[in-house]
Write a protein that holds these residues in place. Structure first.
Motif, PDB file in Angstrom:
ATOM      1  N   ASP A 395      32.013  41.007  29.571  1.00 53.42           N
ATOM      2  CA  ASP A 395      31.599  41.596  30.632  1.00 53.42           C
ATOM      3  C   ASP A 395      31.186  41.222  31.839  1.00 53.42           C
ATOM      4  N   TRP A 396      29.844  40.368  31.708  1.00 52.18           N
ATOM      5  CA  TRP A 396      29.497  39.496  32.975  1.00 52.18           C
ATOM      6  C   TRP A 396      30.512  38.669  33.626  1.00 52.18           C
ATOM      7  N   ALA A 397      31.239  37.967  32.864  1.00 51.27           N
ATOM      8  CA  ALA A 397      32.419  37.115  33.315  1.00 51.27           C
ATOM      9  C   ALA A 397      33.207  37.845  34.020  1.00 51.27           C
ATOM     10  N   ARG A 398      33.736  38.941  33.561  1.00 54.80           N
ATOM     11  CA  ARG A 398      34.845  39.936  34.178  1.00 54.80           C
ATOM     12  C   ARG A 398      34.081  40.461  35.465  1.00 54.80           C
ATOM     13  N   VAL A 402      35.763  39.893  39.185  1.00 54.29           N
ATOM     14  CA  VAL A 402      35.969  40.851  40.211  1.00 54.29           C
ATOM     15  C   VAL A 402      35.544  40.718  41.650  1.00 54.29           C
ATOM     16  N   LYS A 403      34.235  40.096  41.656  1.00 53.15           N
ATOM     17  CA  LYS A 403      33.547  39.655  42.946  1.00 53.15           C
ATOM     18  C   LYS A 403      34.299  38.632  43.558  1.00 53.15           C
ATOM     19  N   ASN A 404      34.822  37.876  43.053  1.00 52.94           N
ATOM     20  CA  ASN A 404      35.439  36.422  43.402  1.00 52.94           C
ATOM     21  C   ASN A 404      36.935  36.506  42.873  1.00 52.94           C
ATOM     22  N   PRO A 405      37.666  37.366  43.550  1.00 54.84           N
ATOM     23  CA  PRO A 405      39.255  37.365  43.185  1.00 54.84           C
ATOM     24  C   PRO A 405      40.074  36.120  43.519  1.00 54.84           C
ATOM     25  N   ASP A 406      39.339  35.308  44.460  1.00 50.26           N
ATOM     26  CA  ASP A 406      39.938  34.171  45.103  1.00 50.26           C
ATOM     27  C   ASP A 406      39.976  32.903  44.345  1.00 50.26           C
ATOM     28  N   LEU A 407      39.266  33.010  42.939  1.00 48.29           N
ATOM     29  CA  LEU A 407      38.656  31.880  42.064  1.00 48.29           C
ATOM     30  C   LEU A 407      39.513  31.982  41.025  1.00 48.29           C
ATOM     31  N   VAL A 408      39.993  31.061  40.478  1.00 45.95           N
ATOM     32  CA  VAL A 408      40.860  30.843  39.166  1.00 45.95           C
ATOM     33  C   VAL A 408      39.779  30.397  38.169  1.00 45.95           C
ATOM     34  N   PRO A 409      39.679  31.003  37.086  1.00 45.50           N
ATOM     35  CA  PRO A 409      38.485  30.645  35.962  1.00 45.50           C
ATOM     36  C   PRO A 409      38.815  29.268  35.483  1.00 45.50           C
ATOM     37  N   LEU A 410      37.700  28.615  35.324  1.00 46.40           N
ATOM     38  CA  LEU A 410      37.718  27.197  34.885  1.00 46.40           C
ATOM     39  C   LEU A 410      36.987  27.162  33.745  1.00 46.40           C
ATOM     40  N   PHE A 411      36.875  26.089  32.806  1.00 45.67           N
ATOM     41  CA  PHE A 411      36.175  26.065  31.574  1.00 45.67           C
ATOM     42  C   PHE A 411      35.919  24.320  31.289  1.00 45.67           C
ATOM     43  N   TYR A 423      36.870  37.959  25.668  1.00 42.82           N
ATOM     44  CA  TYR A 423      35.992  38.789  25.974  1.00 42.82           C
ATOM     45  C   TYR A 423      35.940  39.322  27.563  1.00 42.82           C
ATOM     46  N   GLY A 424      36.495  38.236  28.263  1.00 45.61           N
ATOM     47  CA  GLY A 424      36.641  38.817  29.405  1.00 45.61           C
ATOM     48  C   GLY A 424      37.998  39.201  29.980  1.00 45.61           C
ATOM     49  N   ARG A 425      39.204  39.648  28.812  1.00 46.99           N
ATOM     50  CA  ARG A 425      40.355  39.782  29.261  1.00 46.99           C
ATOM     51  C   ARG A 425      40.544  41.024  30.275  1.00 46.99           C
ATOM     52  N   PRO A 426      41.305  41.398  30.949  1.00 47.91           N
ATOM     53  CA  PRO A 426      42.379  40.093  31.273  1.00 47.91           C
ATOM     54  C   PRO A 426      42.143  39.246  32.505  1.00 47.91           C
ATOM     55  N   LEU A 427      40.848  39.481  32.722  1.00 48.98           N
ATOM     56  CA  LEU A 427      40.645  38.647  34.263  1.00 48.98           C
ATOM     57  C   LEU A 427      40.440  37.298  34.215  1.00 48.98           C
ATOM     58  N   MET A 428      40.141  36.640  32.732  1.00 50.17           N
ATOM     59  CA  MET A 428      39.902  35.535  32.512  1.00 50.17           C
ATOM     60  C   MET A 428      41.366  34.769  32.318  1.00 50.17           C
ATOM     61  N   MET A 429      42.422  35.257  32.373  1.00 50.43           N
ATOM     62  CA  MET A 429      43.450  34.890  32.180  1.00 50.43           C
ATOM     63  C   MET A 429      44.630  34.694  33.554  1.00 50.43           C
ATOM     64  N   PRO A 430      45.083  33.662  33.774  1.00 54.87           N
ATOM     65  CA  PRO A 430      45.132  32.525  33.119  1.00 54.87           C
ATOM     66  C   PRO A 430      44.035  31.670  33.578  1.00 54.87           C
ATOM     67  N   GLY A 431      43.467  31.005  32.362  1.00 57.55           N
ATOM     68  CA  GLY A 431      42.241  30.032  32.724  1.00 57.55           C
ATOM     69  C   GLY A 431      42.732  28.607  32.805  1.00 57.55           C
ATOM     70  N   ARG A 432      41.757  27.994  33.318  1.00 60.89           N
ATOM     71  CA  ARG A 432      42.138  26.463  33.435  1.00 60.89           C
ATOM     72  C   ARG A 432      41.117  25.632  32.725  1.00 60.89           C
ATOM     73  N   MET A 433      41.535  24.465  31.863  1.00 59.04           N
ATOM     74  CA  MET A 433      40.595  23.645  31.205  1.00 59.04           C
ATOM     75  C   MET A 433      40.366  22.379  31.994  1.00 59.04           C
TER      76      MET A 433
END
Length: 511
Positions: A395-398, A402-411, A423-433
């Motif tokens: 929930d925290w990551a999601r 939402v607050k940073n829609p211009d950023l692509v999730p990176l791990f 747990y962050g679906r669907p906003l964590m996808m597509p993530g990058r490694m």
């Protein structure tokens, strides 16, 4: 001899044997209990389970570390009921219930000339569904559950195919299908083929089967069923095979007696302490006499090679407790039938089943039991502490996404990535490694590595700090820190960073 699997219901005028009814009711009751816990307990998915769920979002013929059946199974159950943890794990619970009933049929078919064949089948089903390893495996989604079901079906098909009746062709065909699907579940199914060939070689009455078409039909059907994953590996650099070979870890320090001891001790927990002692006696002290009985010889051929191979592996490198799990499919009817031949030792079966059920109660409901004993739950006592809090982290990551829609999730590690993709679906996808060295050591490095080309802004979610990121980006800003106390002595901590202006991997010295 009619197998209980083929018995018609009572309404058709053919009575269902009482032991089979008892086995069915007992297995159904234990499975119902597990299903209630599965859908109400709220234990988060492990990172492996979350990764399997992610695979299921794009069904394929193979994946980096495993063949595809686990993803197909999750795709099916979640398509029916949704993406909740219970539906992700459902296939494992049902697979073990089915395995228990198949073992009833296997034991009855194998010992059909004994007056207590039905009772051997009953106790085989009861022992399987209560095994400590099954109590764990039935509550998580892993490749073991479908593998063990396929192994049991293949054993049943083999026993029926070897009978001197006129229906062998269909059983040889079923054997091949079970082998092929088992290989699609986990490559450990190859041990079944090794054990099958070993039995035919060492059993004089069955050696002629090596020259008959039934066996080769089964192997051809198995190869055909499995072939899609072989094709996937050929097209993807043998990724799954390479990973499986690397898991053996035979390039590290050889000869590890401590690992050997740890593995052997773990098998008392996998099979149950009393039953493992009996199995050890069967494979050592009583082996010469037991080996002379064809049906025992068959079961031993499907127990000993697996146990021996994994035991040697544990000594040469390491071995997880579950790596020898397939040995216990045949071990259950072997130990059960042997004990039932000896009146003074039959007590081991009900005592073991009772102890295993008590262990399952403690495993599934530790907090209430500790409370009754006046002891608080702590991180040291909670074996599942690392699975807690990730729904809140999602929930925290999601919210950050939402607050940073211009950023692509990176791990920067696959465990965090897999868990937050779920747990962050669907906003964590597509993530990058993050993968500056271009490694191919896990699924996400293979399929979701951040490209080396400069440009792009990212939301980094990591278990640690991001000082390493400064050379690679024009700007690194902290946007959030999650500190979630699970216990007084254990906290789930995650950091989030805004990384803007990717300069490319070369900017940090990576090639």
């Amino acid at each position: 001899m009619t197998s209980p699997i083929r018995n018609a219901p009572e309404s058709a005028g053919v009575p269902v044997p009482a032991p089979f009814r008892q086995a069915l009711l007992f297995v159904a009751a234990v499975t119902a209990w597990r299903l209630v816990l599965l859908f109400t307990d709220g234990i988060n998915l492990s990172f492996d389970e979350a990764q399997y769920w992610h695979w299921a979002q794009t069904p394929a013929l193979g994946y980096f570390s495993k063949p595809p059946l686990i993803a197909w199974m999750i795709w099916l159950t979640t398509a029916i009921g949704g993406n909740g943890e219970g539906w992700v794990r459902l296939g494992a619970t049902l697979s073990h219930a089915a395995t228990a009933l198949v073992l009833f049929a296997l034991a009855k078919a194998l010992f059909r000339t004994r007056d207590d064949a039905d009772r051997i089948g009953l106790w085989s089903a009861l022992i399987w569904i209560t095994l400590p390893a099954v109590s764990v495996s039935a509550m998580i989604i892993s490749t073991d559950a479908p593998l063990l079901l396929c192994w049991a079906v293949a054993l049943l098909a083999l026993v029926r195919a070897l009978e001197p009746e006129g229906t062998a062709w269909r059983w040889w065909g079923l054997l091949g299908v079970a082998i092929g699907i088992g290989l699609l579940a986990k490559y450990a199914m190859v041990f079944f083929v090794v054990s099958l060939l070993l039995f035919l070689l060492v059993s004089p009455a069955d050696r002629g089967r090596l020259r008959q078409p039934g066996l080769w039909l089964a192997l051809a059907v198995g190869g055909l069923v499995y072939s899609p994953n072989l094709l996937w590996n050929l097209l993807n650099g043998m990724a799954s095979y390479r990973h499986t070979g690397e898991n053996a870890n035979l390039k590290s320090h050889l000869f590890n007696p401590a690992e050997l001891g740890e593995f052997l001790l773990s098998q008392f927990g996998v099979f149950g302490p009393l039953l493992f002692v009996v199995l050890a006696l069967l494979l050592t002290v009583a082996l010469r006499r037991t080996w002379l009985v064809r049906r025992y010889r068959l079961l031993i051929c499907f127990v000993a090679p697996v146990l021996l191979a994994i035991t040697v592996q544990s000594f040469l490198s390491r071995a997880n407790a579950n790596w020898a799990a397939t040995a216990f499919v045949a071990a259950v009817p072997l130990v059960t039938a042997w004990l039932m031949e000896r009146n003074r030792w039959r007590w081991v079966l009900p005592v073991s089943a009772s102890l295993h059920l008590l262990a399952a109660v403690a495993l599934y409901n530790p907090a209430p039991l500790l409370s009754l004993a006046g002891m608080p739950m702590t991180a040291k006592l909670d074996l599942q502490k690392r699975l807690r809090g990730w729904n809140i982290a999602g929930d925290w990551a999601r919210e950050l996404a939402v607050k940073n829609p211009d950023l692509v999730p990176l791990f920067d590690d696959r465990k965090t990535m897999a868990t937050l993709l779920y747990y962050g679906r669907p906003l964590m996808m597509p993530g990058r490694m993050w993968n500056p060295e271009g490694k191919r050591q896990n699924h996400y490095e293979l399929s979701a590595s951040l490209p080396a080309d400069p440009g792009g802004n990212y939301l980094l979610l990591t278990r640690g700090e991001a000082g390493w990121a400064a050379p690679y980006f024009e700007r690194v800003e902290t946007v959030g820190i999650l500190r979630l106390p699970i216990y007084s002595d254990y906290t789930l901590e995650l950091h989030a960073y805004r990384l803007t202006g990717f300069k490319g991997y070369a900017a940090g010295g990576a090639r």
